[in-house]
Scaffold this active site. Structure first.
Site, PDB file in Angstrom:
ATOM      1  N   LEU A 123       0.524  -1.132  -0.134  1.00  0.00           N
ATOM      2  CA  LEU A 123      -0.050   0.039  -0.030  1.00  0.00           C
ATOM      3  C   LEU A 123       0.713   1.254  -0.028  1.00  0.00           C
ATOM      4  O   LEU A 123       0.485   2.244   0.631  1.00  0.00           O
ATOM      5  CB  LEU A 123      -1.029   0.013   1.237  1.00  0.00           C
ATOM      6  N   CYS A 163      -5.655  -4.806   6.454  1.00  0.00           N
ATOM      7  CA  CYS A 163      -4.126  -4.615   6.894  1.00  0.00           C
ATOM      8  C   CYS A 163      -3.939  -5.040   8.223  1.00  0.00           C
ATOM      9  O   CYS A 163      -4.988  -5.016   9.298  1.00  0.00           O
ATOM     10  CB  CYS A 163      -3.967  -2.980   6.686  1.00  0.00           C
ATOM     11  N   LYS A 203     -14.276  -2.975   2.744  1.00  0.00           N
ATOM     12  CA  LYS A 203     -13.533  -4.115   1.765  1.00  0.00           C
ATOM     13  C   LYS A 203     -13.024  -5.086   2.809  1.00  0.00           C
ATOM     14  O   LYS A 203     -12.096  -4.992   3.649  1.00  0.00           O
ATOM     15  CB  LYS A 203     -12.548  -3.519   0.987  1.00  0.00           C
ATOM     16  N   ILE A 243     -14.194  -9.673  -2.905  1.00  0.00           N
ATOM     17  CA  ILE A 243     -13.004 -10.020  -1.811  1.00  0.00           C
ATOM     18  C   ILE A 243     -11.770  -9.184  -1.915  1.00  0.00           C
ATOM     19  O   ILE A 243     -11.663  -8.867  -3.080  1.00  0.00           O
ATOM     20  CB  ILE A 243     -12.604 -11.512  -1.398  1.00  0.00           C
ATOM     21  N   GLY A 282      -6.438 -12.093  -9.234  1.00  0.00           N
ATOM     22  CA  GLY A 282      -6.537 -12.620 -10.619  1.00  0.00           C
ATOM     23  C   GLY A 282      -7.418 -13.746 -10.659  1.00  0.00           C
ATOM     24  O   GLY A 282      -8.293 -14.357  -9.800  1.00  0.00           O
ATOM     25  N   THR A 301      -6.783  -6.909 -11.378  1.00  0.00           N
ATOM     26  CA  THR A 301      -5.414  -7.459 -11.812  1.00  0.00           C
ATOM     27  C   THR A 301      -5.568  -7.366 -13.282  1.00  0.00           C
ATOM     28  O   THR A 301      -4.343  -7.032 -13.947  1.00  0.00           O
ATOM     29  CB  THR A 301      -5.106  -8.885 -11.186  1.00  0.00           C
TER      30      THR A 301
END
Length: 309
Positions: free
Chosen positions: A76, A132, A167, A193, A219, A268
């Site tokens: 981040l 996080c 999120k 997610i 991905g 992605t």
């Protein structure tokens, strides 16, 4: 004459041109993609996560390809909330819907970032990155402990009047429980997610592929996991859901809508194809034409059950 498909969507009271946004961390602050695509043709973007002060990321190698995906431990890296407000927002098309992603290491700092973004007219909504490590709780993710997640959402809800999405981490036992916690503390919606925790090994060097060791897997590899969690969350809460995880085609996005998502984020794929979000939008429209769907909103939660027997 070809009938017009109504692609408009709504997410937490925010009107979207279409249900396709670009995911945080994959489109920079938006202007990086401006030379390649018409940003205002998207449903919106979720800008790169913001902290109170500029944040340096992990030392490379911090990103690697994986079978059907990507593993990253960028950590981040960002320019900080004030620089974003001062230097980045004005460079975006006026009609582009912008969501700001909020990240910090302590609850009080999360709330302060939300407070600083609260009066910024160009920011339509906030998305809390709850995946996080929480320093005061010994390094666990905010999104892994329902009590800590509740404290986080409560503090941020009090700090902003903007629509607030959370999120969620997939690295939990029950995504439905976490979604209910967010709803109970006043969140306007949930995004899910985030990346799935993973590890890759360079067997020739006998080292982990990333210097950090663990990273976030994203991905196409995580698409079935993401669909499962959106499906479960949509049956647990009444607030809107933004679906994320492995979307590569319009049909992938439609699957999220059918499972209960009101909108989706493309992530992605944007690294290799900056126009991926618009291609997904076109794919949704093509699906609607093929199946006689006049409004994309009619797809939300429209998954049908198998007949008995």
């Amino acid at each position: 004459m070809t009938a017009t498909i109504d692609l408009t969507a709504e997410l937490c009271g925010v009107e979207l041109r279409n249900p396709v946004l670009l995911a945080s961390g994959t489109c920079g602050y938006g202007s990086e993609l401006a030379p390649f695509i018409a940003l205002d043709e998207l449903g919106g973007i979720v800008a790169k996560s913001l902290t109170l002060e500029p944040r340096a990321g992990n030392v490379p190698p911090r990103i690697t390809e994986t079978p059907a995906g990507m593993l990253n431990a960028i950590s981040l890296e960002n320019i900080g909330v004030e620089a974003f407000i001062r230097d980045k927002l004005h460079a975006l098309p006026p009609s582009l819907v912008v969501l700001a992603s909020v990240f910090e290491i302590e609850i009080e700092r999360y709330a302060e970032v939300c407070k600083r973004l609260d009066g910024v007219a160009r920011v339509a909504a906030l998305e809390l990155n709850a995946s996080c490590p929480h320093v005061k709780a010994g390094g666990i993710e905010f999104g892994q402990d329902p009590r800590v997640l509740a404290q986080l959402v409560r503090a941020c809800r009090q700090a902003t009047t903007r629509p607030l999405l959370v999120k969620l981490s997939p690295n939990v036992t029950s995504i439905a429980e976490m979604a209910r916690v967010c709803e109970g503390e006043g969140a306007d919606g949930v995004s899910l997610i985030n990346a799935v925790q993973g590890l890759m090994v360079d067997v020739h060097r006998r080292r982990t592929s990333l210097r950090n060791g663990l990273g976030g897997l994203s991905g196409p590899a995580i698409l079935p996991i993401a669909l499962r969690m959106v499906y479960q969350a949509s049956r647990a809460v009444k607030i809107p859901i933004c679906g994320i995880g492995g979307i590569a085609t319009g049909e992938d996005a439609v699957a999220f809508l059918l499972c209960g998502a009101s909108a989706v984020q493309v992530g992605t794929l944007t690294y290799t194809n900056p126009g991926a979000g618009l291609e997904v939008r076109d794919g949704i429209e093509a699906y609607c034409r093929e199946h006689g769907v006049a409004r994309v909103r009619d797809l939300v939660g429209a998954l049908e059950a198998w007949p008995p027997g």
